[in-house]
Design an enzyme around this catalytic site. Structure first.
Site, mmCIF file in Angstrom:
data_model
loop_
_atom_site.group_PDB
_atom_site.id
_atom_site.type_symbol
_atom_site.label_atom_id
_atom_site.label_comp_id
_atom_site.label_asym_id
_atom_site.label_seq_id
_atom_site.Cartn_x
_atom_site.Cartn_y
_atom_site.Cartn_z
ATOM 1 N N HIS A 1 114.029 -2.526 60.268
ATOM 2 C CA HIS A 1 113.190 -3.497 60.513
ATOM 3 C C HIS A 1 112.872 -4.237 59.509
ATOM 4 C CE1 HIS A 1 110.713 -0.145 58.717
ATOM 5 N NE2 HIS A 1 110.520 0.461 59.792
ATOM 6 N N HIS B 1 110.438 5.629 68.529
ATOM 7 C CA HIS B 1 109.452 6.910 68.570
ATOM 8 C C HIS B 1 108.866 7.173 69.821
ATOM 9 C CE1 HIS B 1 109.123 5.968 64.173
ATOM 10 N NE2 HIS B 1 109.283 4.727 64.570
ATOM 11 N N ASN C 1 103.953 -1.636 60.758
ATOM 12 C CA ASN C 1 104.858 -1.587 59.503
ATOM 13 C C ASN C 1 106.236 -1.730 59.906
ATOM 14 O OD1 ASN C 1 102.425 -1.338 57.891
ATOM 15 N ND2 ASN C 1 102.681 1.016 58.113
ATOM 16 N N GLY D 1 101.785 -0.155 64.736
ATOM 17 C CA GLY D 1 103.144 -0.178 65.590
ATOM 18 C C GLY D 1 102.523 -0.333 66.688
ATOM 19 N N ASP E 1 111.722 -0.628 67.349
ATOM 20 C CA ASP E 1 110.691 0.236 66.600
ATOM 21 C C ASP E 1 109.587 0.437 67.607
ATOM 22 O OD1 ASP E 1 109.413 1.675 64.453
ATOM 23 O OD2 ASP E 1 108.592 -0.186 63.499
#
Length: 475
Positions: free
Chosen positions: A275, A70, A320, A362, A347
């Site tokens: 994940h 991200h 998560n 996160g 992630d």
């Protein structure tokens, strides 16, 4: 056309290891030269005028490929932007990253995805694939934007950060992906169960705030507010709420994984389980592979390295899926061993300190991924020996490290490159010249203030890791 030779290197990929040099020209590997340790020997082999790089005996591996990151750009650039994300990727040894669409606005339009990839190409040699959402703006209903999907430019689509509530709409999106050969990357999490878990997490965060405690800063996967060792009744109450929430999220993952695998089987699409973190979900993937479903699966470094038995307060390190129990971590290692797990993805999910204090799940992962996996205390590599053909259970430590590096290269380079149909991930003639130079023995203390990413909330903060990325070479 420039020729580059990297000499005096320990060349390691998923399939082999030799000492010598590697020659690149025009962005491709053109030659492997065994036993070339000196610059003059390299020049004899490739001729005058070539660029020479002395690896100083360090390990040269194929650059890593991250299927799941991200960068928060557009719209959330206080958390991360293209520039900081690309710098973090390069610092972590990554040559290719797949970016998720949960930005502001949500990336649903193909044109916006292309714009981001073009901007990234101008800023860095790190290759970016921008995903688009399964449903327009994550609305859960409209998939019409997928009608113009071209998987050669956008190989992955995802509703990352959430799942699609309607099975009918999910099936519709999967069928459109199947038509063009795109991969559907799934954040498997039942929406309604996740909402119940979020309520419990919110209650726990409120309790902590009333105590003057804010989340987001860690030392060795433990919240820094516990440095004094004082665990009040309110902290215990918050931890119990987190634990209940995370049990619900385990069920949410298992239910959604089963559903999405079945829908993918019907649609005939390629599905990538993001994940994966529970024993039951991994078993579902294993069964699906045996049944012929076109499924690949990733796990994260933090789900490999952290568990609640080792770090009892990792419940406070919100992510998560959450940090899991030992039984789940053991299941992950077994799933890596038997091929159920195809790759390891970061992630990478940076947040501001204020957002972390408010409970945003996160944390950044690009700059610690290799080191976490390489650290002997973090991954039980002995379980993986058989998968690479080593039959002797009492392998000397130096051989174990060799296997460890090859396993890491398989999971972080070769396999994700294959999933994305890329010409990279191995040190072979004709493959793209994208390398990472690492020192597998260097020990270092993780200090998030030194990160290139804007994210500072790492559960590995203050932890001593073994293995350091020294340089990424994208030729």
């Amino acid at each position: 056309m420039k020729t580059t030779v990297i000499f005096n290197a320990r060349l390691v990929d998923a399939n082999s290891e030799i000492f010598g040099a590697i020659v690149a020209r025009g962005g491709r590997i053109v030659q492997i030269l065994p036993n070339v340790q000196k610059k003059e020997d390299a020049i004899v082999e490739v001729g005058e005028g070539a660029e020479t790089i002395d690896a100083n005996g360090l390990v040269l591996m194929p650059a890593f490929v991250d299927m799941h990151a991200h960068f928060r750009d557009p719209g959330q650039t206080e958390k991360e932007d293209l520039q900081s994300g690309l710098l973090a990727a390069e610092a972590g040894g990554f040559g290719t990253v797949v970016l998720m669409p949960n930005t502001s606005p949500v990336i649903s339009e193909i044109s916006l995805a292309k714009k981001i990839m073009d901007e990234a190409a101008q800023k860095s040699k790190v290759k970016v694939f921008q995903t688009v959402s399964l449903t327009r703006d994550f609305g859960g209903e409209d998939t019409s934007h997928l009608d113009s999907l071209d998987s050669s430019q956008i190989p992955v689509i995802s509703e990352d950060g959430r799942d699609v509530r309607s099975s009918a709409i999910m099936l519709e999106a999967m069928k459109k992906a199947a038509k063009v050969g795109a991969i559907v990357a799934c954040h498997c999490e039942d929406i309604d169960l996740a909402a119940e878990a979020k309520k419990l997490r919110s209650s726990a965060i409120s309790i902590l705030k009333n105590e003057g405690i804010f989340l987001g800063k860690y030392e060795n996967a433990t919240p820094d507010f516990l440095k004094n060792g004082k665990i009040t009744e309110k902290i215990k109450e918050a931890q119990e709420l987190f634990s209940k929430a995370h049990s619900i999220l385990a069920l949410a993952e298992d239910v959604a994984t089963e559903r999405n695998l079945r829908l993918a089987q019907v649609a005939g699409c390629k599905i990538h389980i993001c994940h994966c973190s529970t024993a039951q979900s991994l078993e579902a993937v294993r069964r699906a592979k045996k049944a012929g479903v076109r499924v690949t699966c990733e796990v994260t470094p933090h789900h490999v390295a952290l568990s609640l038995d080792k770090f009892p307060f990792a419940d406070f390190a919100l992510v998560n899926p959450p940090i899991r129990q030992k039984i789940d971590v053991d299941a992950i290692l077994n799933a890596i061993n038997d091929g159920t797990v195809d790759c390891i993805s970061t992630d990478h999910a940076p947040h501001t300190q204020n957002d972390k204090a408010a409970g945003a799940p996160g944390f950044p992962g690009l700059e610690t991924a290799f080191s976490v996996l390489n650290s002997n205390s973090q991954i039980e590599i002995g379980n993986l020996l058989y998968s690479l053909g080593f039959k002797n259970p009492s392998i000397p430590p130096e051989e174990t490290q060799k296997v460890q590096l090859r396993v890491i290269s398989k999971l972080m380079s070769e396999n994700p490159a294959k999933i994305l149909n890329l010409n990279e991930g191995l040190l072979q003639r004709g493959f793209d010249a994208k390398f990472v130079l690492v020192d597998p023995e260097e020990r270092w203390i993780v200090n998030p203030n030194d990160f290139k990413t804007k994210g500072r909330s790492s559960p590995f903060a203050s932890m001593e890791l073994c293995g350091k990325v020294k340089k990424t070479l994208l030729l």
